[in-house]
Scaffold this motif. Structure first.
Motif, PDB file in Angstrom:
ATOM      1  N   TRP A 131     -42.419 -20.109 -22.957  1.00 56.98           N
ATOM      2  CA  TRP A 131     -42.461 -21.566 -22.806  1.00 56.98           C
ATOM      3  C   TRP A 131     -41.219 -22.244 -23.371  1.00 56.98           C
ATOM      4  CZ3 TRP A 131     -45.475 -18.626 -26.089  1.00 56.98           C
ATOM      5  CH2 TRP A 131     -45.186 -18.746 -27.454  1.00 56.98           C
ATOM      6  N   ALA A 132     -40.374 -21.509 -24.105  1.00 59.14           N
ATOM      7  CA  ALA A 132     -39.278 -22.106 -24.867  1.00 59.14           C
ATOM      8  C   ALA A 132     -37.933 -21.552 -24.408  1.00 59.14           C
ATOM      9  CB  ALA A 132     -39.471 -21.836 -26.358  1.00 59.14           C
ATOM     10  N   PRO A 133     -37.229 -22.213 -23.503  1.00 58.29           N
ATOM     11  CA  PRO A 133     -35.886 -21.752 -23.122  1.00 58.29           C
ATOM     12  C   PRO A 133     -34.942 -21.824 -24.322  1.00 58.29           C
ATOM     13  CG  PRO A 133     -36.701 -23.414 -21.582  1.00 58.29           C
ATOM     14  CD  PRO A 133     -37.625 -23.420 -22.760  1.00 58.29           C
ATOM     15  N   CYS A 134     -34.083 -20.823 -24.451  1.00 56.52           N
ATOM     16  CA  CYS A 134     -33.087 -20.847 -25.522  1.00 56.52           C
ATOM     17  C   CYS A 134     -31.949 -21.776 -25.096  1.00 56.52           C
ATOM     18  CB  CYS A 134     -32.548 -19.455 -25.813  1.00 56.52           C
ATOM     19  SG  CYS A 134     -31.181 -19.517 -27.010  1.00 56.52           S
ATOM     20  N   ILE A 135     -31.785 -22.868 -25.825  1.00 57.74           N
ATOM     21  CA  ILE A 135     -30.793 -23.865 -25.433  1.00 57.74           C
ATOM     22  C   ILE A 135     -29.385 -23.488 -25.873  1.00 57.74           C
ATOM     23  CG2 ILE A 135     -32.516 -25.692 -25.426  1.00 57.74           C
ATOM     24  CD1 ILE A 135     -31.213 -26.693 -28.083  1.00 57.74           C
ATOM     25  N   ALA A 136     -29.216 -22.297 -26.484  1.00 61.53           N
ATOM     26  CA  ALA A 136     -27.877 -21.824 -26.822  1.00 61.53           C
ATOM     27  C   ALA A 136     -27.215 -21.102 -25.656  1.00 61.53           C
ATOM     28  CB  ALA A 136     -27.935 -20.890 -28.033  1.00 61.53           C
ATOM     29  N   GLN A 137     -27.993 -20.644 -24.696  1.00 58.18           N
ATOM     30  CA  GLN A 137     -27.453 -19.827 -23.613  1.00 58.18           C
ATOM     31  C   GLN A 137     -26.740 -20.706 -22.582  1.00 58.18           C
ATOM     32  OE1 GLN A 137     -30.515 -17.323 -21.966  1.00 58.18           O
ATOM     33  NE2 GLN A 137     -31.256 -16.690 -23.992  1.00 58.18           N
ATOM     34  N   PRO A 138     -25.490 -20.406 -22.270  1.00 56.53           N
ATOM     35  CA  PRO A 138     -24.724 -21.282 -21.367  1.00 56.53           C
ATOM     36  C   PRO A 138     -25.393 -21.526 -20.014  1.00 56.53           C
ATOM     37  CG  PRO A 138     -23.248 -19.778 -22.493  1.00 56.53           C
ATOM     38  CD  PRO A 138     -24.641 -19.339 -22.848  1.00 56.53           C
ATOM     39  N   ALA A 139     -25.921 -20.476 -19.391  1.00 55.96           N
ATOM     40  CA  ALA A 139     -26.528 -20.659 -18.070  1.00 55.96           C
ATOM     41  C   ALA A 139     -27.797 -21.506 -18.153  1.00 55.96           C
ATOM     42  CB  ALA A 139     -26.846 -19.303 -17.448  1.00 55.96           C
ATOM     43  N   THR A 140     -28.571 -21.315 -19.219  1.00 59.85           N
ATOM     44  CA  THR A 140     -29.786 -22.095 -19.394  1.00 59.85           C
ATOM     45  C   THR A 140     -29.445 -23.546 -19.672  1.00 59.85           C
ATOM     46  OG1 THR A 140     -30.924 -20.142 -20.241  1.00 59.85           O
ATOM     47  CG2 THR A 140     -31.942 -22.268 -20.684  1.00 59.85           C
ATOM     48  N   ARG A 141     -28.424 -23.775 -20.490  1.00 58.71           N
ATOM     49  CA  ARG A 141     -27.987 -25.137 -20.771  1.00 58.71           C
ATOM     50  C   ARG A 141     -27.531 -25.838 -19.483  1.00 58.71           C
ATOM     51  NH1 ARG A 141     -26.369 -26.233 -26.187  1.00 58.71           N
ATOM     52  NH2 ARG A 141     -24.574 -27.456 -25.481  1.00 58.71           N
ATOM     53  N   ALA A 142     -26.782 -25.119 -18.660  1.00 61.74           N
ATOM     54  CA  ALA A 142     -26.301 -25.705 -17.402  1.00 61.74           C
ATOM     55  C   ALA A 142     -27.478 -26.098 -16.511  1.00 61.74           C
ATOM     56  CB  ALA A 142     -25.383 -24.728 -16.686  1.00 61.74           C
ATOM     57  N   TYR A 143     -28.491 -25.245 -16.465  1.00 66.86           N
ATOM     58  CA  TYR A 143     -29.685 -25.550 -15.693  1.00 66.86           C
ATOM     59  C   TYR A 143     -30.373 -26.809 -16.220  1.00 66.86           C
ATOM     60  CZ  TYR A 143     -34.618 -25.278 -14.393  1.00 66.86           C
ATOM     61  OH  TYR A 143     -35.887 -25.583 -13.968  1.00 66.86           O
ATOM     62  N   LEU A 144     -30.551 -26.891 -17.533  1.00 66.46           N
ATOM     63  CA  LEU A 144     -31.251 -28.035 -18.122  1.00 66.46           C
ATOM     64  C   LEU A 144     -30.472 -29.336 -17.927  1.00 66.46           C
ATOM     65  CD1 LEU A 144     -32.501 -26.395 -21.443  1.00 66.46           C
ATOM     66  CD2 LEU A 144     -33.853 -26.904 -19.395  1.00 66.46           C
ATOM     67  N   VAL A 145     -29.165 -29.258 -18.040  1.00 69.11           N
ATOM     68  CA  VAL A 145     -28.351 -30.462 -17.863  1.00 69.11           C
ATOM     69  C   VAL A 145     -28.434 -30.955 -16.418  1.00 69.11           C
ATOM     70  CG1 VAL A 145     -25.968 -31.310 -17.835  1.00 69.11           C
ATOM     71  CG2 VAL A 145     -26.808 -29.996 -19.795  1.00 69.11           C
ATOM     72  N   ASP A 146     -28.350 -30.051 -15.454  1.00 68.75           N
ATOM     73  CA  ASP A 146     -28.464 -30.457 -14.052  1.00 68.75           C
ATOM     74  C   ASP A 146     -29.868 -30.973 -13.734  1.00 68.75           C
ATOM     75  OD1 ASP A 146     -25.862 -30.004 -13.433  1.00 68.75           O
ATOM     76  OD2 ASP A 146     -26.186 -28.184 -12.261  1.00 68.75           O
ATOM     77  N   LEU A 147     -30.871 -30.342 -14.337  1.00 68.03           N
ATOM     78  CA  LEU A 147     -32.233 -30.822 -14.143  1.00 68.03           C
ATOM     79  C   LEU A 147     -32.374 -32.242 -14.687  1.00 68.03           C
ATOM     80  CD1 LEU A 147     -35.215 -30.469 -13.393  1.00 68.03           C
ATOM     81  CD2 LEU A 147     -35.559 -29.338 -15.615  1.00 68.03           C
ATOM     82  N   ALA A 148     -31.787 -32.490 -15.849  1.00 69.07           N
ATOM     83  CA  ALA A 148     -31.849 -33.836 -16.428  1.00 69.07           C
ATOM     84  C   ALA A 148     -31.251 -34.858 -15.471  1.00 69.07           C
ATOM     85  CB  ALA A 148     -31.117 -33.874 -17.768  1.00 69.07           C
ATOM     86  N   ALA A 149     -30.077 -34.551 -14.936  1.00 71.30           N
ATOM     87  CA  ALA A 149     -29.402 -35.509 -14.055  1.00 71.30           C
ATOM     88  C   ALA A 149     -30.215 -35.784 -12.801  1.00 71.30           C
ATOM     89  CB  ALA A 149     -28.021 -34.981 -13.687  1.00 71.30           C
ATOM     90  N   GLU A 150     -30.762 -34.738 -12.182  1.00 70.06           N
ATOM     91  CA  GLU A 150     -31.484 -34.935 -10.926  1.00 70.06           C
ATOM     92  C   GLU A 150     -32.837 -35.600 -11.141  1.00 70.06           C
ATOM     93  OE1 GLU A 150     -31.864 -32.086  -7.308  1.00 70.06           O
ATOM     94  OE2 GLU A 150     -33.666 -31.760  -8.544  1.00 70.06           O
ATOM     95  N   ALA A 151     -33.604 -35.101 -12.105  1.00 69.09           N
ATOM     96  CA  ALA A 151     -34.965 -35.613 -12.297  1.00 69.09           C
ATOM     97  C   ALA A 151     -34.974 -37.011 -12.892  1.00 69.09           C
ATOM     98  CB  ALA A 151     -35.757 -34.660 -13.192  1.00 69.09           C
ATOM     99  N   ALA A 152     -33.960 -37.333 -13.692  1.00 75.69           N
ATOM    100  CA  ALA A 152     -33.928 -38.651 -14.333  1.00 75.69           C
ATOM    101  C   ALA A 152     -33.605 -39.753 -13.355  1.00 75.69           C
ATOM    102  CB  ALA A 152     -32.912 -38.647 -15.471  1.00 75.69           C
ATOM    103  N   VAL A 153     -32.661 -39.476 -12.453  1.00 74.38           N
ATOM    104  CA  VAL A 153     -32.128 -40.541 -11.597  1.00 74.38           C
ATOM    105  C   VAL A 153     -32.807 -40.474 -10.231  1.00 74.38           C
ATOM    106  CG1 VAL A 153     -30.024 -41.642 -10.758  1.00 74.38           C
ATOM    107  CG2 VAL A 153     -29.963 -40.312 -12.870  1.00 74.38           C
ATOM    108  N   ARG A 154     -34.050 -40.914 -10.208  1.00 74.69           N
ATOM    109  CA  ARG A 154     -34.800 -40.963  -8.960  1.00 74.69           C
ATOM    110  C   ARG A 154     -34.699 -42.361  -8.350  1.00 74.69           C
ATOM    111  NH1 ARG A 154     -34.115 -36.833  -7.483  1.00 74.69           N
ATOM    112  NH2 ARG A 154     -35.515 -37.290  -5.742  1.00 74.69           N
TER     113      ARG A 154
END
Length: 388
Positions: A131-154
């Motif tokens: 349930w807990a993605p490791c936010i230190a991992q570059p690929a996981t961070r990139a995923y979370l940042v892109d998810l933030a941008a897309e899901a936030a700006v509806r």
């Protein structure tokens, strides 16, 4: 005072009376889920159902082209929120005169961990927390940042609230959770939430601590705790268990990861959003804390985001660390649970809101208008009419 009520799209879609009911409470805004973790939720007034089971973390709209060919990528919802459920609900709420802001859950995703185990936090014993993605991992961070941008700006949203924009740890309230048998205390929870994946190991090593030796030290320190020993209060308890130097190294690494993720997520949202789009973070003022209300440094986060949403159901004390760093336009939103069956107190909402304002709150958040009973909502409406 501006108040916003949390809702899920399934509280609104197919329920024609829902938008007016929420508006009649006296709120001006709805914080509507656009990306959310798995859950089982009551819908006590919906014409067609009473329980919604969201099987996995999902975006509640069709994922965009940016994810084509990428792994990982967000999953669309199933039958509980098909198609553009967010968009449909947002349109209905807007038609009722309500402003809509998105509610985006980031680093809390059991399906991500199940499908891509390497993305998860790994504790000192080698156990993974899916349930807990490791936010230190570059690929996981990139995923979370892109998810933030897309899901936030509806479309139609005037702002966003980012939840879980930081570390998640052991405490989760997992399905049929059975982890309370040993009282770990805050210090034990911290140690059981430390990640020892390869990327975090590099981070500890850069701060002068061999990751294998550090993991062994954590296991050794926790042995008495598993047998019932007390851990000591707060951060002093962590230092007592593993030593001040190792404790400081883990904290420095984790806080740096959280700060830079928060910076990147907010920047990505602002790059995708129109001018004036508001960005808030659900936040805990103790920077090493994990969870939905991610630990933040108050001064730093208020230099990055437009404000914070702070849990205040147990009292407004958590607001205080933010007030010294708040500017004239900073939003300090007090989040008050108004579902009596979930530990909230709608009967004392007016008094609780006044106490929050006295502690520096500029807005209110009400959790959760879709889950609350009719009796709870009646109390909420009465309280908001008194607050004005």
């Amino acid at each position: 005072m501006k108040a916003s009520a949390f809702l899920y799209p399934w509280d609104v879609v197919g329920a024609p009376a829902a938008p007016a009911r929420v508006a009649d409470l006296g709120v001006r805004q709805v914080t509507l889920a656009a990306a959310y973790h798995s859950t089982r939720a009551l819908t006590p007034r919906h014409p067609r159902h009473r329980v919604v089971t969201a099987d996995h973390a999902a975006v509640l709209y069709p994922p965009g082209d940016r994810w084509r060919g990428r792994t990982p990528r967000p999953r669309p919802a199933g039958a509980w929120a098909p198609g553009d459920a967010f968009g449909q609900a947002a349109a209905d709420l807007t038609a009722a005169g309500l402003d809509v802001h998105t509610w985006v859950v980031l680093a809390h995703d059991s399906r991500l961990g199940a499908e891509h185990p390497g993305t998860s936090v790994v504790n000192a014993y080698g156990d993974r927390y899916p349930w807990a993605p490791c936010i230190a991992q570059p690929a996981t961070r990139a995923y979370l940042v892109d998810l933030a941008a897309e899901a936030a700006v509806r479309p139609g949203a005037g702002g966003t609230e980012l939840e879980s924009c930081g570390w998640y740890g052991l405490a989760h309230l997992h399905a049929h959770d059975k982890t309370a048998g040993v009282g770990l205390g805050e210090a034990g929870q911290y140690l059981m939430s430390l990640c020892f994946c390869a990327d975090c190991g590099v981070g500890y090593a850069r701060r002068g601590h061999d990751p294998e030796e550090l993991a062994a030290a954590v296991r050794l320190a926790l042995e008495p705790v598993w047998r019932g020993a007390a851990t000591g209060p707060h951060w002093a308890g962590v230092e007592k268990l593993i030593g001040a130097g190792p404790a400081a190294a883990t904290r420095a690494w984790r806080e740096a990861c959280a700060r830079t993720l928060q910076e990147a997520a907010v920047a990505a949202v602002r790059a995708a959003a129109p001018a004036g789009f508001q960005v808030l973070l659900h936040a805990d003022p103790v920077a090493y804390h994990c969870g939905a209300n991610a630990g933040v440094d108050p001064e730093h986060v208020l230099s990055v985001a437009d404000g914070v949403v702070v849990p205040c159901t147990g009292g407004p004390a958590a607001l205080t660390p933010f007030t010294a760093h708040a500017g004239e336009r900073t939003v300090l939103a007090a989040n008050l649970t108004v579902v009596a069956g979930m530990g909230g107190s709608p009967a004392t909402l007016a008094a609780d809101a006044r106490a929050a304002v006295g502690a520096g709150a500029t807005e209110l958040r009400l959790y959760h208008a879709g889950l609350a009973s009719d009796g709870d909502l009646a109390l909420v409406g009465r309280a908001l009419s008194l607050i004005g």
